[in-house]
Design an enzyme around this catalytic site. Structure first.
Site, PDB file in Angstrom:
ATOM      1  N   HIS A  73       0.824  -1.201   0.000  1.00  0.00           N
ATOM      2  CA  HIS A  73       0.000   0.000   0.000  1.00  0.00           C
ATOM      3  C   HIS A  73       0.867   1.265   0.000  1.00  0.00           C
ATOM      4  O   HIS A  73       2.012   1.247   0.469  1.00  0.00           O
ATOM      5  CB  HIS A  73      -0.941  -0.007   1.203  1.00  0.00           C
ATOM      6  CG  HIS A  73      -2.028  -1.035   1.077  1.00  0.00           C
ATOM      7  ND1 HIS A  73      -3.111  -1.089   1.933  1.00  0.00           N
ATOM      8  CD2 HIS A  73      -2.217  -2.026   0.161  1.00  0.00           C
ATOM      9  CE1 HIS A  73      -3.912  -2.076   1.557  1.00  0.00           C
ATOM     10  NE2 HIS A  73      -3.383  -2.668   0.499  1.00  0.00           N
ATOM     11  N   GLU A  75       0.792   4.063   1.710  1.00  0.00           N
ATOM     12  CA  GLU A  75       1.237   4.603   2.997  1.00  0.00           C
ATOM     13  C   GLU A  75       2.390   3.779   3.549  1.00  0.00           C
ATOM     14  O   GLU A  75       3.365   4.318   4.082  1.00  0.00           O
ATOM     15  CB  GLU A  75       0.081   4.613   4.007  1.00  0.00           C
ATOM     16  CG  GLU A  75      -1.140   5.411   3.579  1.00  0.00           C
ATOM     17  CD  GLU A  75      -2.169   4.595   2.807  1.00  0.00           C
ATOM     18  OE1 GLU A  75      -1.773   3.737   1.992  1.00  0.00           O
ATOM     19  OE2 GLU A  75      -3.370   4.808   3.021  1.00  0.00           O
ATOM     20  N   CYS A  98      -6.127   2.136   5.169  1.00  0.00           N
ATOM     21  CA  CYS A  98      -6.769   0.890   5.612  1.00  0.00           C
ATOM     22  C   CYS A  98      -6.248   0.524   7.007  1.00  0.00           C
ATOM     23  O   CYS A  98      -5.314   1.149   7.519  1.00  0.00           O
ATOM     24  CB  CYS A  98      -6.476  -0.230   4.617  1.00  0.00           C
ATOM     25  SG  CYS A  98      -4.800  -0.875   4.760  1.00  0.00           S
ATOM     26  N   CYS A 101      -2.400  -0.235   7.064  1.00  0.00           N
ATOM     27  CA  CYS A 101      -1.578   0.981   6.986  1.00  0.00           C
ATOM     28  C   CYS A 101      -1.707   1.776   8.278  1.00  0.00           C
ATOM     29  O   CYS A 101      -0.734   2.376   8.751  1.00  0.00           O
ATOM     30  CB  CYS A 101      -1.998   1.835   5.801  1.00  0.00           C
ATOM     31  SG  CYS A 101      -1.557   1.098   4.224  1.00  0.00           S
TER      32      CYS A 101
HETATM   33  O1  LIG Z   1      -4.672   2.124   2.767  1.00  0.00           O
HETATM   34  C1  LIG Z   1      -4.696   1.773   1.559  1.00  0.00           C
HETATM   35  C2  LIG Z   1      -5.733   1.017   1.041  1.00  0.00           C
HETATM   36  C3  LIG Z   1      -5.635   0.566  -0.244  1.00  0.00           C
HETATM   37  N1  LIG Z   1      -4.545   0.849  -0.990  1.00  0.00           N
HETATM   38  C4  LIG Z   1      -4.448   0.307  -2.346  1.00  0.00           C
HETATM   39  C5  LIG Z   1      -4.429  -1.200  -2.426  1.00  0.00           C
HETATM   40  C6  LIG Z   1      -5.022  -1.468  -3.773  1.00  0.00           C
HETATM   41  O2  LIG Z   1      -3.979  -1.389  -4.762  1.00  0.00           O
HETATM   42  C7  LIG Z   1      -5.990  -0.307  -3.959  1.00  0.00           C
HETATM   43  C8  LIG Z   1      -7.417  -0.682  -3.592  1.00  0.00           C
HETATM   44  O3  LIG Z   1      -7.959  -1.393  -4.650  1.00  0.00           O
HETATM   45  P1  LIG Z   1      -9.554  -1.467  -4.878  1.00  0.00           P
HETATM   46  O4  LIG Z   1      -9.687  -1.997  -6.273  1.00  0.00           O
HETATM   47  O5  LIG Z   1     -10.120  -0.060  -4.745  1.00  0.00           O
HETATM   48  O6  LIG Z   1     -10.095  -2.393  -3.840  1.00  0.00           O
HETATM   49  O7  LIG Z   1      -5.591   0.702  -3.075  1.00  0.00           O
HETATM   50  C9  LIG Z   1      -3.542   1.630  -0.498  1.00  0.00           C
HETATM   51  O8  LIG Z   1      -2.544   1.921  -1.185  1.00  0.00           O
HETATM   52  N2  LIG Z   1      -3.659   2.094   0.774  1.00  0.00           N
HETATM   53 ZN   LIG Z   2      -3.404   0.176   3.473  1.00  0.00          ZN
END
Ligand SMILES: O=c1ccn([C@H]2C[C@H](O)[C@@H](COP(=O)(O)O)O2)c(=O)[nH]1
Ligand SMILES: [Zn+2]
Length: 163
Positions: A73, A75, A98, A101
């Site tokens: 991710h 972050e 998320c 993170c």
């Molecule tokens: O905290 C976060 C949450 C998600 N991500 C990234 C991980 C994935 O590559 C996308 C999410 O994909 P979706 O198709 O929208 O489910 O975002 C992140 O970098 N940081």
């Molecule tokens: Zn994340």
């Protein structure tokens, strides 16, 4: 046009996200210390050595066929890319972090999260993040801005072009 510090650092996060190969959600993050120095940037991408072209970017099918098993991710990448201690820093991120993170942000000592999109606000992951941030004393806020678009011109004005 003159932009604020918040807009500037979110702009760096937004610029960074365009490096991501994720076809659905590109995310960028930028960590800034108390002296307003950028100490880490990141975007969501595959781990080193895991080819963007070979690993899956889809989100359906078996666990091993989905991007979620592999992608780092934004972050977390920004934290791992950081060149110094992150105690007291702020993180600017294009998407609310998320729960995974969130844990890394708390443990790194980052004290403030500034985000733009909260498109997953209704998910358990985001709810868990908000609960953990509140318990850990990490402040979070949505970027306040009137700017809708920040134009960046790669084509120079006529008088500044070579040849
Ligand atoms: O905290 C976060 C949450 C998600 N991500 C990234 C991980 C994935 O590559 C996308 C999410 O994909 P979706 O198709 O929208 O489910 O975002 C992140 O970098 N940081
Ligand atoms: Zn994340």
């Amino acid at each position: 046009m003159i932009i604020s510090w918040d807009e500037y650092f979110m702009g760096i996060a937004l610029f960074s996200k365009y490096r991501s190969k994720d076809p659905h959600t590109q995310v960028g993050a930028c960590i800034v210390n108390e002296d307003k120095h950028i100490v880490g940037v990141g975007y969501n991408g595959m781990p080193n050595g895991c080819s963007d072209a070979e690993f899956p970017w889809g989100s359906t099918g078996e666990f091993g066929d989905k991007k979620y098993a592999y992608v780092v991710h934004a972050e977390l990448n920004a934290i791992l890319n950081a060149s110094t201690s992150l105690k007291g820093c702020r993180i600017y991120t294009s998407l609310f972090p998320c729960n995974e993170c969130c844990k890394a942000i708390i443990q790194s000592g980052i004290k403030e999260v500034i985000y733009l999109s909260d498109k997953y606000a209704a998910t358990d992951s985001t709810r868990a993040s908000k609960r953990m941030f509140a318990a850990a004393g990490v402040h979070y806020r949505r970027l306040e801005t009137d700017i809708e678009e920040l134009p960046v011109n790669f084509v120079l004005p006529k008088g500044e072009r070579e040849g």
